[in-house]
Design a protein around this motif. Structure first.
Motif, PDB file in Angstrom:
ATOM      1  N   PHE A 190      10.465  -1.715   8.688  1.00 29.16           N
ATOM      2  CA  PHE A 190       9.489  -1.308   7.668  1.00 29.16           C
ATOM      3  C   PHE A 190      10.236  -0.729   6.475  1.00 29.16           C
ATOM      4  O   PHE A 190      11.387  -0.317   6.585  1.00 29.16           O
ATOM      5  CB  PHE A 190       8.527  -0.261   8.233  1.00 29.16           C
ATOM      6  N   ASN A 221       1.989   2.255   1.130  1.00 33.91           N
ATOM      7  CA  ASN A 221       0.685   1.619   1.349  1.00 33.91           C
ATOM      8  C   ASN A 221       0.026   2.034   2.656  1.00 33.91           C
ATOM      9  O   ASN A 221      -1.075   1.580   2.960  1.00 33.91           O
ATOM     10  CB  ASN A 221       0.835   0.090   1.328  1.00 33.91           C
ATOM     11  N   ASP A 279       1.013   1.252   5.658  1.00 35.50           N
ATOM     12  CA  ASP A 279       1.139   0.239   6.706  1.00 35.50           C
ATOM     13  C   ASP A 279       2.110   0.669   7.809  1.00 35.50           C
ATOM     14  O   ASP A 279       2.200   0.033   8.861  1.00 35.50           O
ATOM     15  CB  ASP A 279       1.631  -1.092   6.111  1.00 35.50           C
ATOM     16  N   ALA A 280       2.894   1.696   7.515  1.00 34.21           N
ATOM     17  CA  ALA A 280       3.833   2.219   8.518  1.00 34.21           C
ATOM     18  C   ALA A 280       4.007   3.699   8.241  1.00 34.21           C
ATOM     19  O   ALA A 280       3.777   4.147   7.126  1.00 34.21           O
ATOM     20  CB  ALA A 280       5.182   1.510   8.411  1.00 34.21           C
ATOM     21  N   ASN A 281       4.395   4.460   9.273  1.00 28.77           N
ATOM     22  CA  ASN A 281       4.668   5.856   8.960  1.00 28.77           C
ATOM     23  C   ASN A 281       6.152   6.049   8.684  1.00 28.77           C
ATOM     24  O   ASN A 281       6.970   5.164   8.933  1.00 28.77           O
ATOM     25  CB  ASN A 281       4.100   6.810  10.019  1.00 28.77           C
ATOM     26  N   SER A 294      11.504  -2.568  -0.387  1.00 24.36           N
ATOM     27  CA  SER A 294      10.907  -3.843  -0.024  1.00 24.36           C
ATOM     28  C   SER A 294      11.466  -4.956  -0.901  1.00 24.36           C
ATOM     29  O   SER A 294      11.973  -4.716  -1.991  1.00 24.36           O
ATOM     30  CB  SER A 294       9.395  -3.710  -0.211  1.00 24.36           C
ATOM     31  N   ASN A 318       5.857  -0.267   2.455  1.00 24.91           N
ATOM     32  CA  ASN A 318       4.986  -0.199   3.645  1.00 24.91           C
ATOM     33  C   ASN A 318       4.489   1.220   3.842  1.00 24.91           C
ATOM     34  O   ASN A 318       3.313   1.435   4.156  1.00 24.91           O
ATOM     35  CB  ASN A 318       5.739  -0.612   4.916  1.00 24.91           C
TER      36      ASN A 318
END
Lengths: 106, 270
Positions: free
Chosen positions: B58, B65, B67-69, B89, B62
């Protein structure tokens, strides 16, 4: 160029040239950095107004924003030396050499 | 209190990522819990320089947003327990780096780390501005060369006017000059700006001088931050710079041409 000059010509190192060029260009860029965005427009409109009364060229108006202690100074210098009055001798500008005008802001 | 340090320069290719990696490694070696974040969205490279490119699952975007911690995205360095890498990213959406999102992630990182090193992209676009916006301290990476010095001056101006500290009228971002790719023999011949020249032109305090060194390419080839190579001149120069950053006095090394012994001339460099 004589033989002597060819052999003993003072040689200027390229690093010294780099330093000199940088100093000049950065002095110029730093001066422009703090100018607010409205200055060019102000200068243009001032030229339009002054042009109604006397014939001046663009380079005869200088608009600067400076600082004097706590107050910001908007300094406007209009050079009208030798500029031709357009209509009105009554304006009394004919004899003036330089009109300096200072307005306070901020 | 955690400190956010941006590594920036304006110009590309001057050694920002090398410096970010080396500096983070140096701080970790000194016992400070440190994370280094890649802000160059779309052109991820810090992972390669840190040697963890195969461990990226990740990334920064991410986490922004949701989508991951954070702990799923942080990569723990295998050589030093204090060092973590936060990769970016490869997305081409350059607006993915939203300022509120970055602010939130930095707040979370502040709870866990002593130092947060932000590796800025080149230029003065969105990514670079976001990288410097939250900084408490800035390391201006500069090569002794006209275009790099000019761009550094530009970045110094931007730090003074567009950082969060500037916007909030807080004490200004602390500025440090790091001169990289310095070549003392060429300086001695008058072919390259001297440390003193660059200091005088930019008029910010000098943090260190990193000599042009073969060890930098070797370090990037192998994915090792050059500060871990304490035998190399560049590695030692980075460790000195870190020590000065932490408030120690260290004499500037590697600013004069090295005297090469006959042995070295005959048998190659050690």
């Amino acid at each position: 160029m004589g033989l002597y000059e060819l052999l003993f010509r003072p040689h200027r190192h390229s690093a010294a040239i780099a330093k000199e060029r940088l100093k000049i260009v950065l002095a110029h860029e730093r001066a422009g950095r703090h100018a607010p965005d409205f200055l060019p427009k102000l200068q243009k409109e001032l030229i339009d107004v002054v042009c109604r009364y006397v014939e001046i060229r663009e380079d005869m108006i200088r608009v600067n924003l400076g600082k004097s202690g706590e107050t910001s100074l908007l300094e406007i210098n209009i050079e009208i030396d030798g500029a031709k009055p357009i209509l009105a001798p009554a304006l009394g500008l004919a004899g003036a050499a330089t009109a300096g005008s200072r307005a306070k802001s901020g | 209190m955690a400190k956010v340090v941006v590594i920036t320069s304006g110009k590309g290719g001057v050694g920002k990522t090398t410096t970010a990696a080396a500096f983070a490694a140096g701080l970790a070696l000194r016992g400070h819990k440190t994370v280094v974040i890649d802000f160059d969205v779309g052109l991820r490279n810090l992972d390669l320089i840190m040697g963890c490119e195969r461990r990226v699952v990740f990334d920064f975007i991410n986490v922004i947003n949701g989508d991951a911690n954070l702990n799923q995205a942080l990569i723990k360095d295998k050589r030093n327990d204090n060092l973590f890498i936060f990769p970016t990213s490869q997305t081409r959406d350059k607006d993915a780096l939203r300022r509120e999102g970055v602010d939130r992630v930095l707040d979370e990182l502040r709870q866990q780390f002593d130092y947060i090193i932000c590796d800025s992209p080149a230029g003065i676009e969105h990514g670079a501005i976001t990288a410097l916006y939250f900084a408490d301290s800035a390391i201006i990476v500069t090569n002794p060369e006209v275009s790099s010095v000019r761009d550094s001056d530009r970045i110094i101006g931007i730090l003074a006017s567009r950082s969060r500290r500037a916007e909030r009228n807080e004490p200004p971002v602390e500025l440090h000059l790091l001169l990289t790719r310095y070549d003392p023999p060429r300086v001695a011949k008058g072919e390259m700006l001297t440390v003193e020249d660059v200091k005088e032109i930019l008029s910010i305090p000098l943090l260190g001088v990193i000599p042009e060194s073969e060890s930098v390419l070797r370090a990037s080839n192998t994915g090792t931050p050059v500060a871990f190579d304490s035998d190399s001149p560049a590695g030692r120069a980075y460790l000195d710079a870190v020590a000065r950053f932490l408030g120690e006095q260290r004499e500037m090394r590697f600013v004069k041409p090295e005297r090469r012994s006959l042995f070295r001339v005959l048998f190659g460099r050690a």
